[in-house]
Design an enzyme around this catalytic site. Structure first.
Site, PDB file in Angstrom:
ATOM      1  N   CYS A  76      38.647  -9.349 -14.837  1.00 50.32           N
ATOM      2  CA  CYS A  76      37.290  -9.501 -14.323  1.00 50.32           C
ATOM      3  C   CYS A  76      37.238  -9.005 -12.885  1.00 50.32           C
ATOM      4  O   CYS A  76      38.175  -9.220 -12.115  1.00 50.32           O
ATOM      5  CB  CYS A  76      36.846 -10.964 -14.364  1.00 50.32           C
ATOM      6  SG  CYS A  76      36.233 -11.495 -15.948  1.00 50.32           S
ATOM      7  N   HIS A  77      36.140  -8.363 -12.539  1.00 54.96           N
ATOM      8  CA  HIS A  77      35.946  -7.893 -11.174  1.00 54.96           C
ATOM      9  C   HIS A  77      35.413  -9.027 -10.307  1.00 54.96           C
ATOM     10  O   HIS A  77      34.672  -9.893 -10.782  1.00 54.96           O
ATOM     11  CB  HIS A  77      34.939  -6.739 -11.159  1.00 54.96           C
ATOM     12  CG  HIS A  77      35.463  -5.497 -11.792  1.00 54.96           C
ATOM     13  ND1 HIS A  77      35.427  -5.287 -13.156  1.00 54.96           N
ATOM     14  CD2 HIS A  77      36.046  -4.408 -11.265  1.00 54.96           C
ATOM     15  CE1 HIS A  77      35.961  -4.115 -13.437  1.00 54.96           C
ATOM     16  NE2 HIS A  77      36.345  -3.554 -12.302  1.00 54.96           N
ATOM     17  N   MET A 113      30.669 -13.072 -18.084  1.00 54.98           N
ATOM     18  CA  MET A 113      31.861 -13.920 -18.015  1.00 54.98           C
ATOM     19  C   MET A 113      31.670 -15.052 -17.008  1.00 54.98           C
ATOM     20  O   MET A 113      32.152 -16.161 -17.222  1.00 54.98           O
ATOM     21  CB  MET A 113      33.100 -13.092 -17.672  1.00 54.98           C
ATOM     22  CG  MET A 113      33.521 -12.139 -18.774  1.00 54.98           C
ATOM     23  SD  MET A 113      33.702 -12.907 -20.397  1.00 54.98           S
ATOM     24  CE  MET A 113      34.930 -14.147 -20.078  1.00 54.98           C
ATOM     25  N   GLU A 114      30.947 -14.780 -15.939  1.00 56.06           N
ATOM     26  CA  GLU A 114      30.682 -15.820 -14.949  1.00 56.06           C
ATOM     27  C   GLU A 114      29.812 -16.923 -15.548  1.00 56.06           C
ATOM     28  O   GLU A 114      30.087 -18.112 -15.355  1.00 56.06           O
ATOM     29  CB  GLU A 114      30.016 -15.199 -13.712  1.00 56.06           C
ATOM     30  CG  GLU A 114      30.960 -14.418 -12.825  1.00 56.06           C
ATOM     31  CD  GLU A 114      31.405 -13.058 -13.383  1.00 56.06           C
ATOM     32  OE1 GLU A 114      32.331 -12.465 -12.813  1.00 56.06           O
ATOM     33  OE2 GLU A 114      30.831 -12.580 -14.392  1.00 56.06           O
ATOM     34  N   ASP A 128      36.090 -34.622 -18.368  1.00 60.10           N
ATOM     35  CA  ASP A 128      37.042 -35.247 -17.442  1.00 60.10           C
ATOM     36  C   ASP A 128      36.496 -36.542 -16.863  1.00 60.10           C
ATOM     37  O   ASP A 128      37.205 -37.539 -16.770  1.00 60.10           O
ATOM     38  CB  ASP A 128      37.386 -34.271 -16.317  1.00 60.10           C
ATOM     39  CG  ASP A 128      38.376 -34.876 -15.335  1.00 60.10           C
ATOM     40  OD1 ASP A 128      39.430 -35.380 -15.783  1.00 60.10           O
ATOM     41  OD2 ASP A 128      38.098 -34.853 -14.121  1.00 60.10           O
TER      42      ASP A 128
END
Length: 161
Positions: A76-77, A113-114, A128
């Site tokens: 990924c950039h 992707m972000e 969590d």
């Protein structure tokens, strides 16, 4: 050239060269769901979970993850994120929380992707913070809702959800 752009002709992993691409406005949105027990939903709604404000922390975690996507997803950039939001919809009847991550930038590569990373980490953070109440929570339906900009054009998921 192979249709798998993250490999060269010898099969070696490479980062795609975006130097010749034009800078365009780009957006992406992704969503996902975490299913849990009714008592967990109640604790989230009432902000009475032992670890504090579950959705507030999950929102910050998701945004932080968006900004660090290139550090955890190979190839990924690094992108300058212009805007990021994480929103939640609580469905008390079905005991689930839907998270949506929206990301905006202007650059040479997209932010899908972000957005996917942001929604995933937001859901993981809910897990969590609530695992003491329910270790059987299930994260599901993580998917790209839409994206705009770039050479490949716009995309809207078939289900539109």
């Amino acid at each position: 050239m192979s249709e798998f752009t993250h490999f060269d002709n010898a099969g070696n992993a490479i980062m795609v060269d975006v130097s010749e691409k034009k800078v365009t406005d780009r957006t992406a949105a992704a969503a996902g769901i975490i299913k849990t027990k009714p008592e967990v939903i109640l604790a989230v709604v009432q902000q009475s979970a032992a670890k504090g404000d579950v959705l507030g922390v999950a929102q910050v975690a998701g945004i932080m993850a968006v900004k660090q996507t290139a550090a955890i997803i190979p190839m990924c950039h690094v992108l300058l994120i212009r805007k990021c939001t994480i929103d939640f919809d609580i469905n008390e009847e079905d005991s689930e929380i839907r998270a949506v991550c929206s990301v905006k930038t202007d650059g040479k590569t997209g932010v899908e992707m972000e957005a996917l990373t942001g929604v995933s980490v937001a859901l993981l953070t809910i897990y969590d913070m609530c695992k003491a109440m329910d270790k059987s929570m299930v994260m599901t339906d993580i998917h790209l809702l839409e994206k705009t900009g770039g050479k490949s054009g716009d995309y809207i998921s078939v289900d539109g959800q």
